[in-house]
Design a protein around this motif. Structure first.
Motif, mmCIF file in Angstrom:
data_model
loop_
_atom_site.group_PDB
_atom_site.id
_atom_site.type_symbol
_atom_site.label_atom_id
_atom_site.label_comp_id
_atom_site.label_asym_id
_atom_site.label_seq_id
_atom_site.Cartn_x
_atom_site.Cartn_y
_atom_site.Cartn_z
ATOM 1 N N ARG A 16 -6.204 10.937 -72.598
ATOM 2 C CA ARG A 16 -6.457 10.677 -71.181
ATOM 3 C C ARG A 16 -7.883 10.170 -70.958
ATOM 4 O O ARG A 16 -8.117 9.271 -70.139
ATOM 5 C CB ARG A 16 -6.232 11.954 -70.381
ATOM 6 C CG ARG A 16 -4.811 12.501 -70.448
ATOM 7 C CD ARG A 16 -3.843 11.755 -69.590
ATOM 8 N NE ARG A 16 -4.076 11.991 -68.165
ATOM 9 C CZ ARG A 16 -3.327 11.470 -67.194
ATOM 10 N NH1 ARG A 16 -2.319 10.668 -67.502
ATOM 11 N NH2 ARG A 16 -3.597 11.723 -65.922
ATOM 12 N N LYS A 17 -8.831 10.747 -71.684
ATOM 13 C CA LYS A 17 -10.216 10.290 -71.572
ATOM 14 C C LYS A 17 -10.339 8.830 -71.994
ATOM 15 O O LYS A 17 -11.031 8.030 -71.354
ATOM 16 C CB LYS A 17 -11.131 11.156 -72.427
ATOM 17 C CG LYS A 17 -11.341 12.563 -71.905
ATOM 18 C CD LYS A 17 -12.214 13.356 -72.872
ATOM 19 C CE LYS A 17 -12.382 14.802 -72.424
ATOM 20 N NZ LYS A 17 -13.200 15.586 -73.387
ATOM 21 N N ALA A 18 -9.678 8.479 -73.090
ATOM 22 C CA ALA A 18 -9.751 7.103 -73.587
ATOM 23 C C ALA A 18 -9.146 6.118 -72.589
ATOM 24 O O ALA A 18 -9.565 4.952 -72.517
ATOM 25 C CB ALA A 18 -9.030 7.006 -74.931
ATOM 26 N N GLU A 19 -8.172 6.576 -71.820
ATOM 27 C CA GLU A 19 -7.519 5.723 -70.825
ATOM 28 C C GLU A 19 -8.215 5.766 -69.475
ATOM 29 O O GLU A 19 -7.803 5.075 -68.536
ATOM 30 C CB GLU A 19 -6.052 6.151 -70.660
ATOM 31 C CG GLU A 19 -5.208 5.959 -71.914
ATOM 32 C CD GLU A 19 -3.820 6.569 -71.775
ATOM 33 O OE1 GLU A 19 -3.619 7.341 -70.801
ATOM 34 O OE2 GLU A 19 -2.959 6.282 -72.615
ATOM 35 N N GLY A 20 -9.266 6.607 -69.371
ATOM 36 C CA GLY A 20 -9.983 6.730 -68.123
ATOM 37 C C GLY A 20 -9.201 7.443 -67.035
ATOM 38 O O GLY A 20 -9.399 7.189 -65.840
ATOM 39 N N LYS A 21 -8.340 8.367 -67.415
ATOM 40 C CA LYS A 21 -7.489 9.093 -66.476
ATOM 41 C C LYS A 21 -7.926 10.559 -66.394
ATOM 42 O O LYS A 21 -8.571 11.076 -67.314
ATOM 43 C CB LYS A 21 -6.025 9.009 -66.904
ATOM 44 C CG LYS A 21 -5.462 7.590 -66.900
ATOM 45 C CD LYS A 21 -4.007 7.585 -67.361
ATOM 46 C CE LYS A 21 -3.430 6.180 -67.357
ATOM 47 N NZ LYS A 21 -2.020 6.157 -67.819
#
Length: 503
Positions: free
Chosen positions: A148-153
């Motif tokens: 989720r962090k990598a996707e900016g979510k």
């Protein structure tokens, strides 16, 4: 906050432990809840504790527990020899560490992990399935957060989807590590998680779906294959990659031997981790569990700690650091001693004892069997009239014969059902099963007799004993007073005659 509770001394008793039987060693009573000021002999200490432990129930007759209560004397000897080894000291006890690694690889291959002949499996020994589930849950949570962090979510509201029949350790994980627990409610006739409803509850914040291979309530296997297929379809539709964890605490050492064709393990692509209890049908005394991951990618590297202050570099991923080595050594003993053939024979014998028990209970005509024949070797049953009181009373009556049989209400939606459950372990063979059935019949007779007994009215009187000084033949008399009168106590000397009873 105090997490331990001691029994308060009964009225009239002291706060010390008596030493009547061990009086040849010690004469003075010993304090119960404070450190004694003086030492006592080893014989006295042993005898006092030994005597008090006699009041514990017999583990062999504890039909509530899945935990192993018998092992071969040779294995007992091995465990005693290793009781002073701290497993955390891997550099000092390299052979013990090697035995743990062998167990991990044996279990991984038993569960069809995709590892080559020379490749090492990924897993760890724990103190039980509760710790194993905590570790697996943390791995799922961290992988989801990283993605989720990598996707900016947002990554602050993770959840897990389970059935309402999960063991309490899942609730502990959710509460301790701040993960929402979304439970699929049970329904009449369906006492495990419905895969269709479970997949419907999955959303983008679901870190995994937890399936149970051997429900604590009924021993039933959940349909992991159907769950995998439905979840695969949803992942393809949504673009998610929601995985599956299998809680095989009870069934992990049963299914591979009795139902090899059943697909529930790493043969299913979405199954990323599996936990199993070595101290249940792994046939080891309490204190050992295992968690296995499909691959290294499924266990985030940042969760693994590397230490060197005990010697060489040691990777560790556990909630508890120090722990005994005995159970790990015992697990390897059982693998080596029994092999696939031996485990299969033990599980077949357990299922046969469960069959005898199930048929005997059906013959009484009093019970509905709610457990399935395919699953963990246990028998869960309820009174046909769904009587809560009858189930509780039967459990109490059976305890008089030494049997511990749990009586419990089912989860939400099925609270009207009170279930009794008998877990069949290796040491509960046919003779004990037949003896148990005879005691059930006797307990049912007593239950019926007590329910048919005529009601005896209870009358309360306040009486006054009055002396009759003017009549030598009747030295005293009893006068009945109204119930609201204050009790009167008198001491009356007996001038003549004898009493014929005691009140």
């Amino acid at each position: 906050m105090v997490l331990t509770q001691v029994h308060q001394p009964e009225e009239g008793s002291s706060t010390s432990v008596g030493s009547v039987f061990s009086s040849r060693y010690v004469q003075d009573p010993l304090p119960r809840y404070e450190m004694p000021q003086k030492s006592i002999s080893k014989d006295a200490a042993y005898q006092i504790i030994h005597d008090e432990l006699l009041l514990d129930s017999s583990p062999r007759l504890n039909l509530a527990s899945f935990v192993t209560t018998w092992m071969e004397p040779e294995c007992d000897k091995l465990m005693l020899e290793a009781v002073n080894k701290n497993y955390a000291d891997m550099d000092e006890y390299p052979v013990t560490t090697e035995l743990q690694n062998r167990c991990v690889n044996i279990i991984a291959r038993l569960f069809n992990a995709p590892v080559s002949e020379k490749e090492a499996a990924v897993g760890v020994g724990t103190v039980g399935s509760s710790e194993a589930i905590m570790l697996a849950g943390l791995a799922f949570k961290r992988r989801w957060q990283n993605k989720r962090k990598a996707e900016g979510k947002p990554f602050h509201k993770p959840n897990i989807v389970t059935g309402a029949n999960v063991q309490v350790c899942w609730e502990k994980f959710a509460r301790y590590f701040e993960v929402e627990l979304k439970e699929v409610k049970l329904s009449e006739g369906c006492y495990v998680m419905d895969p269709v409803k479970a997949v419907e509850m999955v959303d983008e914040n679901t870190i995994c779906v937890a399936a149970i291979l051997g429900s604590t309530l009924t021993g039933e296997f959940e349909d992991v294959k159907l769950l995998n297929d439905l979840l695969t379809a949803k992942n393809q539709k949504t673009g998610w990659d929601t995985p599956i964890h299998v809680d095989a605490a009870s069934g992990g050492f049963i299914a591979p031997f009795l139902y090899p064709e059943l697909e529930w393990d790493f043969r299913l692509p979405l199954v990323k981790s599996i936990n199993v209890s070595g101290h249940k049908y792994g046939l080891v005394y309490a204190g050992v569990g295992w968690v296995i991951w499909r691959s290294k990618e499924d266990l985030p590297e940042e969760l693994i700690f590397h230490i060197n202050y005990l010697g060489a570099d040691q990777p560790t991923f556990t909630l508890n650091f120090s722990k005994g080595s005995s159970q790990i050594i015992a697990q390897y003993y059982q693998f080596l001693r029994l092999g696939f053939e031996g485990y299969k024979n033990v599980m077949k014998n357990c299922m046969e004892s469960a069959r005898i028990l199930r048929e005997g209970l059906v013959r009484t005509g009093r019970f509905d069997i709610i457990s399935k024949e395919k699953g963990v070797p246990l028998v869960a049953f309820s009174f046909k009239d769904m009587s809560h009181n009858s189930a509780m009373k039967l459990a109490t009556l059976l305890r008089r014969y030494g049997w511990i049989v749990p009586a419990y209400t089912m989860p939400v939606n099925l609270e009207h059902m009170t279930v009794l459950r008998v877990v069949v372990r290796e040491d509960f063979g046919r003779p004990l099963a037949e003896k148990f059935l005879s005691h059930v019949a006797m307990a049912l007779d007593e239950l019926d007799s007590s329910s048919k007994a005529p009601l005896v009215p209870a009358l309360k009187y306040t009486i006054e004993v009055v002396s009759c000084t003017d009549d030598a033949n009747q030295p005293f008399m009893v006068r009945v007073l109204p119930q609201e009168a204050e009790p009167v106590k008198k001491t009356v000397p007996l001038l003549t005659g004898k009493t014929k009873g005691v009140c």
